[in-house]
Design a protein around this motif. Structure first.
Motif, PDB file in Angstrom:
ATOM      1  N   THR A 111       0.862  -1.195   0.000  1.00 44.48           N
ATOM      2  CA  THR A 111       0.000   0.000   0.000  1.00 44.48           C
ATOM      3  C   THR A 111       0.891   1.235   0.000  1.00 44.48           C
ATOM      4  O   THR A 111       1.681   1.433   0.925  1.00 44.48           O
ATOM      5  N   THR A 112       0.814   2.055  -1.050  1.00 46.10           N
ATOM      6  CA  THR A 112       1.713   3.205  -1.093  1.00 46.10           C
ATOM      7  C   THR A 112       1.103   4.391  -1.823  1.00 46.10           C
ATOM      8  O   THR A 112       0.109   4.241  -2.536  1.00 46.10           O
ATOM      9  N   ASN A 113       1.701   5.550  -1.606  1.00 45.82           N
ATOM     10  CA  ASN A 113       1.257   6.824  -2.175  1.00 45.82           C
ATOM     11  C   ASN A 113      -0.209   7.077  -1.844  1.00 45.82           C
ATOM     12  O   ASN A 113      -1.051   7.288  -2.715  1.00 45.82           O
ATOM     13  N   VAL A 114      -0.456   7.056  -0.550  1.00 43.72           N
ATOM     14  CA  VAL A 114      -1.812   7.155  -0.028  1.00 43.72           C
ATOM     15  C   VAL A 114      -1.753   7.898   1.299  1.00 43.72           C
ATOM     16  O   VAL A 114      -0.769   7.792   2.035  1.00 43.72           O
ATOM     17  N   VAL A 132       1.790   7.391   3.193  1.00 42.54           N
ATOM     18  CA  VAL A 132       2.745   6.304   3.010  1.00 42.54           C
ATOM     19  C   VAL A 132       3.372   6.461   1.623  1.00 42.54           C
ATOM     20  O   VAL A 132       2.653   6.629   0.626  1.00 42.54           O
ATOM     21  N   TYR A 133       4.697   6.456   1.588  1.00 41.55           N
ATOM     22  CA  TYR A 133       5.440   6.491   0.326  1.00 41.55           C
ATOM     23  C   TYR A 133       6.504   5.402   0.345  1.00 41.55           C
ATOM     24  O   TYR A 133       6.874   4.895   1.409  1.00 41.55           O
ATOM     25  N   ASN A 134       7.003   5.112  -0.839  1.00 38.47           N
ATOM     26  CA  ASN A 134       8.141   4.185  -0.994  1.00 38.47           C
ATOM     27  C   ASN A 134       7.842   2.862  -0.295  1.00 38.47           C
ATOM     28  O   ASN A 134       6.708   2.414  -0.292  1.00 38.47           O
ATOM     29  N   PHE A 141       2.599  15.040   4.733  1.00 37.57           N
ATOM     30  CA  PHE A 141       2.380  15.420   3.335  1.00 37.57           C
ATOM     31  C   PHE A 141       3.491  14.760   2.496  1.00 37.57           C
ATOM     32  O   PHE A 141       3.756  13.581   2.669  1.00 37.57           O
ATOM     33  N   GLN A 142       4.151  15.578   1.627  1.00 35.66           N
ATOM     34  CA  GLN A 142       5.225  15.004   0.825  1.00 35.66           C
ATOM     35  C   GLN A 142       6.573  15.568   1.262  1.00 35.66           C
ATOM     36  O   GLN A 142       7.595  15.320   0.639  1.00 35.66           O
ATOM     37  N   GLY A 143       6.571  16.334   2.365  1.00 31.64           N
ATOM     38  CA  GLY A 143       7.757  17.119   2.681  1.00 31.64           C
ATOM     39  C   GLY A 143       8.633  16.625   3.806  1.00 31.64           C
ATOM     40  O   GLY A 143       9.792  17.014   3.895  1.00 31.64           O
ATOM     41  N   GLN A 197      -3.459   9.144  -3.280  1.00 32.73           N
ATOM     42  CA  GLN A 197      -2.631  10.272  -3.709  1.00 32.73           C
ATOM     43  C   GLN A 197      -2.019   9.926  -5.071  1.00 32.73           C
ATOM     44  O   GLN A 197      -2.202   8.817  -5.572  1.00 32.73           O
ATOM     45  N   ASN A 198      -1.280  10.876  -5.662  1.00 34.45           N
ATOM     46  CA  ASN A 198      -0.709  10.649  -6.992  1.00 34.45           C
ATOM     47  C   ASN A 198       0.123   9.363  -7.043  1.00 34.45           C
ATOM     48  O   ASN A 198       0.898   9.098  -6.149  1.00 34.45           O
ATOM     49  N   HIS A 199      -0.018   8.611  -8.101  1.00 30.64           N
ATOM     50  CA  HIS A 199       0.761   7.379  -8.355  1.00 30.64           C
ATOM     51  C   HIS A 199       0.580   6.354  -7.243  1.00 30.64           C
ATOM     52  O   HIS A 199       1.548   5.708  -6.824  1.00 30.64           O
ATOM     53  N   SER A 200      -0.607   6.210  -6.754  1.00 34.14           N
ATOM     54  CA  SER A 200      -0.843   5.244  -5.673  1.00 34.14           C
ATOM     55  C   SER A 200      -0.715   3.815  -6.189  1.00 34.14           C
ATOM     56  O   SER A 200      -0.766   3.565  -7.394  1.00 34.14           O
TER      57      SER A 200
HETATM   58  C1  LIG Z   1       4.790   7.136  -5.614  1.00 34.17           C
HETATM   59  O1  LIG Z   1       5.022   8.452  -6.035  1.00 34.17           O
HETATM   60  C2  LIG Z   1       6.364   8.707  -6.348  1.00 34.17           C
HETATM   61  C3  LIG Z   1       6.493  10.156  -6.719  1.00 34.17           C
HETATM   62  O2  LIG Z   1       5.869  10.937  -5.777  1.00 34.17           O
HETATM   63  C4  LIG Z   1       6.797   7.809  -7.497  1.00 34.17           C
HETATM   64  O3  LIG Z   1       8.171   8.013  -7.759  1.00 34.17           O
HETATM   65  C5  LIG Z   1       6.553   6.373  -7.139  1.00 34.17           C
HETATM   66  O4  LIG Z   1       6.817   5.554  -8.253  1.00 34.17           O
HETATM   67  C6  LIG Z   1       5.125   6.160  -6.701  1.00 34.17           C
HETATM   68  N1  LIG Z   1       4.935   4.799  -6.236  1.00 34.17           N
HETATM   69  C7  LIG Z   1       4.275   3.908  -6.946  1.00 34.17           C
HETATM   70  C8  LIG Z   1       4.113   2.570  -6.322  1.00 34.17           C
HETATM   71  O5  LIG Z   1       3.805   4.162  -8.044  1.00 34.17           O
END
Ligand SMILES: *[C@@H]1O[C@H](CO)[C@@H](O)[C@H](O)[C@H]1NC(C)=O
Ligand SMILES: *[C@@H]1O[C@H](CO)[C@@H](O)[C@H](O)[C@H]1NC(C)=O
Ligand SMILES: *[C@@H]1O[C@H](CO)[C@@H](O)[C@H](O)[C@H]1NC(C)=O
Ligand SMILES: *[C@@H]1O[C@H](CO)[C@@H](O)[C@H](O)[C@H]1NC(C)=O
Length: 219
Positions: A111-114, A132-134, A141-143, A197-200
């Motif tokens: 689960t990511t980008n959420v 959650v990222y990466n 947020f993203q910062g 969020q973007n690219h989830s």
């Molecule tokens: C999550 O977003 C980042 C950019 O903000 C992107 O590089 C990454 O590939 C995205 N993760 C997924 C799983 O798409």
């Protein structure tokens, strides 16, 4: 020989008792706060408008599980916001005082980008989004990186919003991690779950237990 080694083993336990005592003396984030009595009516589930609640939310054995897919519909037909299954805490919106969210969260690997938790103002939008990222990193947020490994475990989350000082402080597992300024205004409330969020990832899920709200007047 047997009794000698057992007393050797007991000694560290004896020490760790005092260590725990010292740590507890530093206090919990909720010290000095009053717990707000919550009922199930205060947990308002927002989910894609065209699916039954049971297909995006469950509440079993004290655990609230919320999930959503990146191609789901918004939570109502008027909005064009990204898919979410989120609990919007009701009946305890606030515009003054010091408020605190406490809960134990868990996010499965993948689960990511959420966003999994928000402090939201109806007039000025999100004052805090925990995302959650990466590979299981928790971000403000993203910062700002808050915690680098939250996948597949229960973490304790406390968020204190001091409206008087315009400060929001984030605690993970009882430890203060970061404080940010709020967005100055309006009636705030807490939300948790999954908000795309973007690219989830295609599938997003978070689980929560022992969710509580506390408050106190500013001093
Ligand atoms: C999550 O977003 C980042 C950019 O903000 C992107 O590089 C990454 O590939 C995205 N993760 C997924 C799983 O798409
Ligand atoms: C999550 O899954 C990926 C792919 O299966 C794996 O490489 C990674 O180590 C896992 N991460 C955690 C924290 O379990
Ligand atoms: C998501 O992408 C849109 C369009 O590119 C951009 O305006 C927005 O700032 C992005 N959101 C985040 C949280 O990065
Ligand atoms: C705490 O929350 C309760 C329930 O919403 C409310 O009645 C009370 O006024 C709040 N107290 C403070 C200090 O904000």
């Amino acid at each position: 020989m047997a009794s000698y080694s057992s007393s050797q083993k007991n000694f560290p336990h004896f020490l760790s008792f005092f260590l725990i005592l010292i740590i507890s003396c530093e206090g919990a984030p909720t010290d000095g706060f009053t717990e707000v009595t919550l009922t199930e009516k205060d947990f308002d589930v927002q989910r894609p408008y065209d699916v039954p609640i049971a297909e995006r939310y469950s509440f079993e054995n004290g655990v609230r599980k919320l999930w959503v897919y990146s191609d789901d519909k918004p939570f109502n037909t008027e909005t064009k916001t990204a898919p979410r299954t989120e609990i919007r805490m009701r009946n305890h919106d606030y515009s003054s005082g010091i408020w605190q969210f406490e809960g134990y969260g868990s996010v499965p690997n993948g689960t990511t980008n959420v966003s999994i938790m928000q402090v939201f103002s109806a007039s000025s939008g999100p004052a805090l989004m925990l995302r959650v990222y990466n590979d299981g990193e928790l971000w403000c947020f993203q910062g700002k990186l808050i915690e680098d490994d939250i996948y597949n475990r229960w973490f304790q989350l406390n968020v204190i919003h001091n409206v008087h000082n315009n400060k929001i402080t984030i605690f993970i597992d009882g430890v203060s991690k970061y404080a940010l300024d709020d967005n100055n205004g309006g009636d705030y409330y807490f939300k948790f779950g999954v908000y795309t969020q973007n690219h989830s990832s295609y599938y997003m899920e978070s689980r929560w237990k022992d969710v509580k709200i506390f408050n106190k007047t500013e001093v």
